[in-house]
Design a protein around this motif. Structure first.
Motif, mmCIF file in Angstrom:
data_model
loop_
_atom_site.group_PDB
_atom_site.id
_atom_site.type_symbol
_atom_site.label_atom_id
_atom_site.label_comp_id
_atom_site.label_asym_id
_atom_site.label_seq_id
_atom_site.Cartn_x
_atom_site.Cartn_y
_atom_site.Cartn_z
ATOM 1 N N GLN A 260 104.473 33.996 76.377
ATOM 2 C CA GLN A 260 106.170 33.637 74.461
ATOM 3 C C GLN A 260 105.722 31.316 74.705
ATOM 4 O OE1 GLN A 260 109.946 33.329 76.001
ATOM 5 N NE2 GLN A 260 110.699 33.477 73.903
ATOM 6 N N TYR A 261 105.340 31.254 75.767
ATOM 7 C CA TYR A 261 105.075 29.551 75.318
ATOM 8 C C TYR A 261 103.711 29.234 74.729
ATOM 9 C CZ TYR A 261 105.112 24.800 76.877
ATOM 10 O OH TYR A 261 105.343 23.531 76.598
ATOM 11 N N LEU A 262 102.362 29.774 74.550
ATOM 12 C CA LEU A 262 101.852 30.304 74.018
ATOM 13 C C LEU A 262 101.573 30.249 72.916
ATOM 14 C CD1 LEU A 262 99.003 30.626 77.175
ATOM 15 C CD2 LEU A 262 99.536 28.798 76.094
ATOM 16 N N SER A 263 102.331 31.425 72.598
ATOM 17 C CA SER A 263 102.456 31.879 71.085
ATOM 18 C C SER A 263 103.934 31.009 70.149
ATOM 19 C CB SER A 263 102.784 33.284 70.951
ATOM 20 O OG SER A 263 103.577 34.093 72.056
ATOM 21 N N THR A 264 104.670 30.553 70.758
ATOM 22 C CA THR A 264 105.576 29.875 69.823
ATOM 23 C C THR A 264 105.998 29.364 70.671
ATOM 24 O OG1 THR A 264 107.514 30.432 71.684
ATOM 25 C CG2 THR A 264 106.643 32.692 70.052
ATOM 26 N N GLY A 265 105.434 28.148 71.735
ATOM 27 C CA GLY A 265 106.156 26.686 71.726
ATOM 28 C C GLY A 265 107.345 26.697 72.875
ATOM 29 N N HIS A 266 107.786 27.572 72.897
ATOM 30 C CA HIS A 266 108.920 28.084 73.684
ATOM 31 C C HIS A 266 108.932 29.363 75.099
ATOM 32 C CE1 HIS A 266 113.307 27.453 75.073
ATOM 33 N NE2 HIS A 266 113.208 28.638 75.263
ATOM 34 N N VAL A 280 99.525 21.503 68.968
ATOM 35 C CA VAL A 280 98.428 22.710 69.538
ATOM 36 C C VAL A 280 99.138 23.628 69.611
ATOM 37 C CG1 VAL A 280 97.021 23.522 71.616
ATOM 38 C CG2 VAL A 280 97.410 20.750 71.082
ATOM 39 N N ILE A 281 100.239 23.995 69.479
ATOM 40 C CA ILE A 281 101.143 25.397 69.330
ATOM 41 C C ILE A 281 101.004 25.266 67.860
ATOM 42 C CG2 ILE A 281 103.037 26.452 69.608
ATOM 43 C CD1 ILE A 281 102.320 26.485 72.472
ATOM 44 N N GLY A 378 110.812 11.744 69.845
ATOM 45 C CA GLY A 378 111.223 12.462 69.204
ATOM 46 C C GLY A 378 110.157 13.215 69.381
ATOM 47 N N THR A 379 109.743 14.357 68.865
ATOM 48 C CA THR A 379 109.088 15.651 68.834
ATOM 49 C C THR A 379 109.249 16.669 67.987
ATOM 50 O OG1 THR A 379 107.538 16.554 70.138
ATOM 51 C CG2 THR A 379 109.881 16.738 70.562
ATOM 52 N N GLY A 380 108.704 17.166 67.491
ATOM 53 C CA GLY A 380 108.692 18.244 66.356
ATOM 54 C C GLY A 380 107.161 19.806 66.799
ATOM 55 N N LEU A 381 108.263 20.412 65.922
ATOM 56 C CA LEU A 381 107.249 21.398 66.533
ATOM 57 C C LEU A 381 107.078 22.761 65.476
ATOM 58 C CD1 LEU A 381 105.248 24.060 68.896
ATOM 59 C CD2 LEU A 381 108.152 24.594 68.842
ATOM 60 N N GLN A 382 106.302 23.057 64.985
ATOM 61 C CA GLN A 382 106.424 23.515 63.255
ATOM 62 C C GLN A 382 105.840 25.216 64.327
ATOM 63 O OE1 GLN A 382 105.122 22.899 60.408
ATOM 64 N NE2 GLN A 382 106.264 25.164 59.904
ATOM 65 N N THR A 383 107.094 25.806 63.149
ATOM 66 C CA THR A 383 107.433 27.534 64.462
ATOM 67 C C THR A 383 107.070 28.337 62.746
ATOM 68 O OG1 THR A 383 109.919 27.766 63.604
ATOM 69 C CG2 THR A 383 109.334 26.422 65.977
ATOM 70 N N ALA A 384 107.553 29.800 62.917
ATOM 71 C CA ALA A 384 107.132 30.809 62.183
ATOM 72 C C ALA A 384 107.841 30.054 60.869
ATOM 73 C CB ALA A 384 107.247 31.895 62.407
#
Lengths: 434, 153
Positions: A260-266, A280-281, A378-384
């Motif tokens: 779950q972590y590797l494929s979604t970042g959480h 990277v995620i 801060g940080t940002g995560l690109q998700t689907a």
């Protein structure tokens, strides 16, 4: 030659004593320049055409993150890599532009750059480019990557010139670095292991080049094999131990959590990726097939355990759903007003699972290093389903002391960490902020 | 084009998955009870429920909501005993001053009383601390929550 070699502190290099430098030199000169036979581990790459395979491999190799300047055009290069004591290296333009990109290179030249770290004209690349890892790709893989890059828009801008101190500015020194640290080459499958494990090893050690950040470096800046995946500190962030150690690494995670972590970042109970891992995620791992993610998980869980106290966190049992927070310290009151709005008093996250910080290593690891990085930068995560943002909290109403107090509260409320000198660390992190 | 379930009704909206829910509610659907305050999930004026849980709509991309049930302040059922108790407590104690933050305050108070029927001062303070009030009605809000809890007991 001896003179040039003396720039590199070779003392710590772990070479067998019976192997002489001369033999090594000879061995290097004899390195095969043709493709080693592709292993069965590579057969899992999806795609029906070279471009489709190349797109998948470009994602798996995470080319975009490094070869794109912040806010810049993808693959046009210009991202700065600050190397302490040496200077700044900029990533290059790898679009198909004939003058500033790689459009005029032959396929063989492109393969040599990616796998051997030598670009046209015998120019040696710096190992900020992970060519020792990419040497595990087959020549066909690399040609497919090129085929995909050739379908993308080109950029007619050159990356800024590197700014390296002497003697690191001498590119040919990398010849010696390569003798000690690298390029390896494609390696045969380990027949005692499953096909899935072999595919996972190839993904992790080849295109994924996980060790480039997650393994500590030797004195010659090669990757440590004795402490492989034992974590590292880069650009002020702790890059966590991902060895199979249950306390310091990922040995305590379930396979489902890792996937779950590797494929979604959480991963529920382990928090959300931030900083470079979020990139990277967002740009690489979330594009991999479930089978490949599972293969990586299988391999990562089989690595040698490495113990690193700074990555080991003991969590306190904060009751789920408990809406009350202690209000007896500045940090607790600041957390209640500035953080609980999204993360909730129990850390389980109000907005979405991505806001769940419960169980995240950054809550207690390495004297709050990454926690403070996230608060300051801060940080940002690109998700689907769009970008998930944790805003930075500098330059607004919160002082350095406020941020240090919040960090101290978070660390002691959610974990058993004993923080010290946090305000100094906040000051330092603010100073290093771009 | 996501379909959102808002106050029990499906709404198809033509927006990017990145669009914050609050933009959809206010600008596209005209549901103006949730307010825009800070835009960074710090003040609570935009509080709505997603599957019954209080969230900040200003900072929640619609793509993440999916088909889960959204409740805006307009969708609070007057017949619901908790809603009724909170509304009458708000009137009885004259909580409101300027009123801008109050839809969010009421949403947060109702959510708190649903999970914690008889909250202590400390539980009220931490549950409500994400909801700012520039008029400083905090003491009246706390008293009104106790009042509503007493009505429901």
């Amino acid at each position: 030659m001896t003179h040039a070699f003396s720039f590199l502190p070779a003392k710590r290099v772990s070479l067998s004593g019976t192997v002489t430098l001369t033999a090594l030199l000879l061995a290097t000169l004899c390195l095969p320049t043709h493709a080693a036979h592709a292993s069965a581990a590579e057969e899992g790459t999806p795609g029906n055409t070279p471009v489709e395979r190349g797109q998948y491999l470009t994602h798996a190799s995470d080319c975009e993150v490094c070869h794109t300047a912040p806010g810049g055009m993808p693959y046009a290069g210009g991202r700065a890599f600050k190397i302490p004591g040496m200077g700044v290296v900029y990533s290059t333009n790898i679009t198909a532009d004939k003058q500033h990109g790689v459009g005029a290179w032959s396929d063989a030249e492109f393969v040599a750059a990616v796998k051997q770290g030598v670009s046209p004209g015998g120019k040696h690349l710096y190992p900020a480019m992970p060519y020792p890892a990419y040497s595990r790709l087959s020549d066909q893989d690399v040609r497919d990557i090129r085929a995909y890059l050739a379908t993308l828009p080109t950029s007619a801008s050159a990356a800024p010139k590197n700014n390296l101190r002497f003697p690191f500015s001498i590119r040919s020194l990398m010849i010696f670095w390569n003798i000690i640290n690298g390029p390896t080459s494609a390696y045969p499958d380990d027949t005692s292991k499953s096909a899935q494990w072999n595919r996972g090893r190839w993904l992790v050690e080849g295109p994924g080049h996980c060790a480039d950040c997650h393994s500590p470096r030797t004195l010659t800046f090669g990757l440590s094999s004795s402490k492989a995946f034992g974590g590292n500190t880069l650009n002020g962030w702790r890059i966590y131990n991902i060895s199979s150690d249950p306390k310091s690494g990922i040995g305590g995670w379930t396979e489902a959590e890792l996937a779950q972590y590797l494929s979604t970042g959480h991963a529920d109970g382990h928090g959300t990726a931030s900083g470079d891992m979020a990139d990277v995620i967002g740009h690489s791992l979330r594009y991999l097939t479930p089978a490949d993610i599972q293969a990586m998980v299988t391999y990562l869980r089989s690595t040698k355990p490495v113990s690193t106290p700074q990555d080991s966190v003991t969590f306190r049992n904060v009751a789920n759903g408990d809406a009350s927070l202690p209000q007896n310290s500045r940090g607790a009151r600041l957390y209640a007003s500035a953080c609980a709005g999204c993360h909730l008093p129990d850390g389980t996250g109000r907005q979405s699972s991505f806001a769940s910080i419960a169980g995240g290593r950054s809550l207690g690891a390495d004297n709050g290093r990454n926690l403070i990085q996230v608060l300051v930068n801060g940080t940002g995560l690109q998700t689907a389903t769009g970008v998930q943002i944790m805003p930075h909290f500098t330059g607004g109403g919160l002082s350095n002391r406020d941020l240090a107090d919040i960090a101290a509260f978070v660390m002691t409320h959610f974990t058993t960490a004993q923080p010290h000198d946090l305000e100094k660390q906040v000051e330092q992190t603010v100073k290093e902020r771009d | 084009m996501p379909t959102l379930m808002i106050n029990g009704q499906p709404h198809s909206v033509d927006v990017d998955a990145d669009t914050p829910l609050l933009w959809v509610l206010r600008d596209i659907l005209g549901l103006n009870a949730a307010k825009f305050g800070c835009g960074i999930a710090q003040c609570g004026a935009c509080t709505v429920y997603v599957d019954g849980k209080a969230v900040r709509a200003c900072n929640l991309p619609v793509g993440l909501v999916g088909t889960r049930a959204i409740t805006t302040p307009e969708g609070l059922e007057s017949a619901d005993p908790v809603v009724q108790a909170v509304k009458s407590a708000w009137v009885a104690l004259d909580v409101v001053q300027c009123g801008y933050c109050q839809p969010g305050q009421v949403m947060a108070a109702v959510a708190l009383l649903r999970t914690t029927p008889n909250p202590t001062d400390e539980q009220i303070d931490s549950a409500m601390s994400g909801n700012m009030c520039r008029c400083g009605t905090y003491m009246r809000i706390r008293a009104a929550i106790h009042h509503a809890a007493g009505e429901l007991a």
